[in-house]
Write an enzyme that holds these catalytic residues in place. Sequence first.
Site, PDB file in Angstrom:
ATOM      1  N   LYS A 183       7.267  13.659  18.958  1.00  0.00           N
ATOM      2  CA  LYS A 183       7.885  14.269  20.151  1.00  0.00           C
ATOM      3  C   LYS A 183       6.950  15.362  20.692  1.00  0.00           C
ATOM      4  O   LYS A 183       5.737  15.223  20.585  1.00  0.00           O
ATOM      5  CB  LYS A 183       9.281  14.793  19.823  1.00  0.00           C
ATOM      6  CG  LYS A 183      10.126  13.772  19.061  1.00  0.00           C
ATOM      7  CD  LYS A 183      11.558  14.140  18.983  1.00  0.00           C
ATOM      8  CE  LYS A 183      12.275  13.154  18.061  1.00  0.00           C
ATOM      9  NZ  LYS A 183      13.706  13.199  18.190  1.00  0.00           N
TER      10      LYS A 183
ATOM     11  N   GLY B 253      17.978  13.215  14.808  1.00  0.00           N
ATOM     12  CA  GLY B 253      17.842  14.661  14.611  1.00  0.00           C
ATOM     13  C   GLY B 253      19.109  15.349  14.124  1.00  0.00           C
ATOM     14  O   GLY B 253      19.191  16.573  14.134  1.00  0.00           O
TER      15      GLY B 253
ATOM     16  N   SER C  37      17.297  10.072  11.614  1.00  0.00           N
ATOM     17  CA  SER C  37      17.478  10.848  10.388  1.00  0.00           C
ATOM     18  C   SER C  37      17.024  10.117   9.124  1.00  0.00           C
ATOM     19  O   SER C  37      17.627  10.269   8.058  1.00  0.00           O
ATOM     20  CB  SER C  37      18.936  11.312  10.257  1.00  0.00           C
ATOM     21  OG  SER C  37      19.256  12.205  11.311  1.00  0.00           O
TER      22      SER C  37
ATOM     23  N   GLU D  66      17.914   2.747  17.216  1.00  0.00           N
ATOM     24  CA  GLU D  66      18.089   4.178  16.963  1.00  0.00           C
ATOM     25  C   GLU D  66      19.416   4.645  17.547  1.00  0.00           C
ATOM     26  O   GLU D  66      19.489   4.957  18.747  1.00  0.00           O
ATOM     27  CB  GLU D  66      16.965   4.974  17.624  1.00  0.00           C
ATOM     28  CG  GLU D  66      15.585   4.681  17.101  1.00  0.00           C
ATOM     29  CD  GLU D  66      14.664   5.881  17.298  1.00  0.00           C
ATOM     30  OE1 GLU D  66      14.111   6.334  16.299  1.00  0.00           O
ATOM     31  OE2 GLU D  66      14.531   6.369  18.427  1.00  0.00           O
TER      32      GLU D  66
ATOM     33  N   GLU E  13      15.805   9.864  24.255  1.00  0.00           N
ATOM     34  CA  GLU E  13      15.583  11.160  24.921  1.00  0.00           C
ATOM     35  C   GLU E  13      15.024  10.952  26.314  1.00  0.00           C
ATOM     36  O   GLU E  13      15.352  11.697  27.246  1.00  0.00           O
ATOM     37  CB  GLU E  13      14.654  12.035  24.053  1.00  0.00           C
ATOM     38  CG  GLU E  13      15.376  12.545  22.811  1.00  0.00           C
ATOM     39  CD  GLU E  13      14.474  12.920  21.647  1.00  0.00           C
ATOM     40  OE1 GLU E  13      13.240  12.991  21.829  1.00  0.00           O
ATOM     41  OE2 GLU E  13      15.015  13.131  20.548  1.00  0.00           O
TER      42      GLU E  13
HETATM   43  C1  PEP Z   1      13.421   9.806  16.766  1.00  0.00           C
HETATM   44  O1  PEP Z   1      13.333  10.761  17.518  1.00  0.00           O
HETATM   45  O2  PEP Z   1      13.000   8.700  17.113  1.00  0.00           O
HETATM   46  C2  PEP Z   1      14.028  10.017  15.460  1.00  0.00           C
HETATM   47  C3  PEP Z   1      14.360   8.973  14.757  1.00  0.00           C
HETATM   48  O3  PEP Z   1      14.217  11.325  15.072  1.00  0.00           O
HETATM   49  P1  PEP Z   1      14.741  11.836  13.626  1.00  0.00           P
HETATM   50  O4  PEP Z   1      14.045  11.016  12.577  1.00  0.00           O
HETATM   51  O5  PEP Z   1      14.336  13.272  13.592  1.00  0.00           O
HETATM   52  O6  PEP Z   1      16.201  11.630  13.614  1.00  0.00           O
END
Ligand code: PEP
Length: 248
Positions: free
Chosen positions: A11, A169, A208, A163, A95
């Site tokens: 990110k 997150g 996560s 996802e 995002e």
């Molecule tokens: C992501 O932003 O693609 C993601 C999976 O973030 P995190 O692993 O921090 O949940």
Amino acid sequence: MRRKLAAGNWKMNGKLASLEMLDSLSQSFGDAGCDIAICPPAHLILPAVERCASGAVRIGAQDCHTAEKGAFTGDISAVMLREAGADYVIVGHSERRAAYTETDADVMHKAAAAQTANLIPIVCLGESLAEREAGQALPVIRSQLKHSVPAGSTGATLVVAYEPIWAIGTGKIPTMAQIAEVHAALRQDLKTAFGAAGQDITLLYGGSVKAGNAADIFAISDVDGALVGGASLTAEDFSPIVAALSAA
Ligand code: PEP
């Protein structure tokens, strides 16, 4: 033959000094038995590629424009990313879908631009918590897949990442049964859309993923790896995830 992939999404995090973790990854995983990619912010792509020139770690970007070039201030094209040495580009991350109102059609055009430039798009899909609680997760995700993925994709030209937005997150993850249900549905739809090639398309879980849950997630059928955010920022956090995938 389907490839396993551990991909890190930094990110808008990281400085030149952060690239030291690439050396640790390269040293630990000369032959990991899975593909490894780190997707840093755009200013770090070229130095990251140079740093990883002789190792197993590949570099990706986090977004690309649909056009090759033009009057698009602040944007970067897939051709430019390829010229910088990137091998992958994340498209359709939730995002970006949320903050830049990217539609499935936008994502599909970005993925197609990436493929034309010889980058592998990592196309992200996932339901919101409200959609999950309304029992709409599967129809939402399947519709996103149908409309976000370019025709003619193969295992060599496409990666898909499931996802769930509410897992990104937050430290929360779906149950293993929920991940299995989604990945089985995505695999079925990929086979319907692309025939035998659909069997070869790498399917990632993201949201996560940590050292403590990676092995359980990678044991699920049709989970071929992970897209990792927070836990990809340091070698200490990311290496056990790569090791778990390698062992899966
Ligand atoms: C992501 O932003 O693609 C993601 C999976 O973030 P995190 O692993 O921090 O949940």
